[in-house]
Design a protein around this motif. Structure first.
Motif, mmCIF file in Angstrom:
data_model
loop_
_atom_site.group_PDB
_atom_site.id
_atom_site.type_symbol
_atom_site.label_atom_id
_atom_site.label_comp_id
_atom_site.label_asym_id
_atom_site.label_seq_id
_atom_site.Cartn_x
_atom_site.Cartn_y
_atom_site.Cartn_z
ATOM 1 N N GLY A 208 0.776 -1.159 -0.560
ATOM 2 C CA GLY A 208 0.300 -0.114 -0.541
ATOM 3 C C GLY A 208 0.736 1.522 0.173
ATOM 4 N N SER A 209 2.283 1.260 0.086
ATOM 5 C CA SER A 209 3.046 2.538 -0.178
ATOM 6 C C SER A 209 3.088 2.743 -0.615
ATOM 7 C CB SER A 209 4.317 1.564 0.559
ATOM 8 O OG SER A 209 4.977 3.119 0.309
ATOM 9 N N GLY A 210 2.905 4.286 -2.168
ATOM 10 C CA GLY A 210 3.428 4.615 -3.048
ATOM 11 C C GLY A 210 4.716 4.676 -2.793
ATOM 12 N N ALA A 211 5.664 5.008 -1.607
ATOM 13 C CA ALA A 211 7.005 4.827 -2.939
ATOM 14 C C ALA A 211 7.574 3.702 -2.171
ATOM 15 C CB ALA A 211 7.989 5.161 -0.781
ATOM 16 N N ALA A 212 7.504 2.649 -1.681
ATOM 17 C CA ALA A 212 7.076 1.327 -2.433
ATOM 18 C C ALA A 212 7.163 0.852 -3.785
ATOM 19 C CB ALA A 212 7.248 -0.055 -1.146
ATOM 20 N N LEU A 213 6.349 1.299 -4.131
ATOM 21 C CA LEU A 213 5.874 0.584 -5.480
ATOM 22 C C LEU A 213 6.100 1.946 -6.153
ATOM 23 C CD1 LEU A 213 3.324 -0.713 -7.381
ATOM 24 C CD2 LEU A 213 1.391 1.330 -7.117
ATOM 25 N N ARG A 214 6.752 3.355 -6.026
ATOM 26 C CA ARG A 214 7.381 3.604 -7.435
ATOM 27 C C ARG A 214 8.635 3.053 -7.251
ATOM 28 N NH1 ARG A 214 4.195 8.065 -4.781
ATOM 29 N NH2 ARG A 214 5.611 8.610 -3.014
ATOM 30 N N GLN A 215 9.919 1.889 -6.405
ATOM 31 C CA GLN A 215 10.413 2.044 -6.131
ATOM 32 C C GLN A 215 11.006 0.772 -6.990
ATOM 33 O OE1 GLN A 215 12.374 1.281 -2.394
ATOM 34 N NE2 GLN A 215 14.116 0.303 -3.121
#
Length: 257
Positions: A208-215
């Protein structure tokens, strides 16, 4: 159905002229999803709403209770009673502006009205600050992450960690494509994604983390863009998005200068 709060978080996706002094807004609200709202007097020179009802600005809106149209047969009409800026990033510029309008057009064409998606609203708000004036890798990762979140929220994205037809785990070093009709399938095409990347993308979606998905998007941007483009084209139809076409036209113009 849960009663909508008196004050709601919202973004203006688009607006249309309604009369000489008023607008119809297409709002993306956190609590009620996409809504058509009448903003009476918003076009008047001294209206306080003129500086508030801008795209990409997070606002707080107060809406009237839905009322039936004059003939009693048309759709319910919601009127904007008030709006205030809720803080956040300033208006994007350059390529970021095109990217922002691209996100808005996706929401306008894929979201049904009155269908709340709080997680998608949060993802949209989280994505806007990641869009830069130049089309850098960070901006591209943000766009791909939002496309993934949008497709996932609408139930249009298969579980990326499984081969859809057999429901078996994808193999880390094998190539896969994301088919609109068959889901995750083995593929040897140039734009295929390897199983390890798909597992990371699925894990980031679940986290659910946007930062994790972008990474997770960053290492596979060209292939991921090609796969998501195919999915979006399928669900949007063959007509190209207006924002994307305008962006291509501007790029061609700049190449001639």
């Amino acid at each position: 159905m849960r009663k909508a709060p008196a004050v709601q978080q919202a973004f203006v996706l688009h607006h249309y002229d309604w009369s000489e002094s008023s607008l119809i807004l297409d709002l993306f609200t956190r609590e009620q999803g996409r809504m058509a709202v009448v903003a009476k007097g918003a076009k008047r020179p001294y209206s306080q709403l003129r500086a508030v009802l801008l795209p990409f600005q997070r606002i707080q809106v107060t809406l009237s209770k839905p009322a039936k149209s004059a003939d009693g047969e048309g759709p319910e009409v919601v009127t904007l009673r008030g709006a205030e800026w809720a803080g956040g990033a300033t208006m994007p510029a350059g390529a970021a502006l095109f990217s922002g309008y691209y996100l808005n057009e996706l929401l306008l064409k894929l979201l049904a009205r009155q269908d709340p998606h709080p997680a998608l609203f949060d993802a949209y708000a989280d994505t806007l600050p990641e869009l830069h004036a130049s089309e850098d890798a960070q901006s591209q990762a943000a766009l791909r992450a939002f496309e993934l979140r949008l497709l996932d929220q609408l139930g249009l994205l298969p579980d990326l960690s499984l081969a859809t037809l057999t429901q078996t785990p994808v193999q880390a070093e094998r190539g896969y494509a994301i088919s609109p009709e068959a889901g995750v399938i083995a593929s040897e095409e140039a734009a295929a994604l390897d199983g390890a990347a798909l597992v990371q993308l699925q894990a980031a979606l679940l986290h659910g983390s946007g930062a994790a998905l972008r990474q997770a998007c960053a290492p596979v941007l060209p292939a991921l863009r090609a796969q998501l483009r195919g999915l979006l084209h399928y669900h949007l139809g063959q007509k190209p998005l207006r924002t994307r076409q305008v962006m291509l036209d501007v790029q061609k113009l700049m190449e001639r200068i």
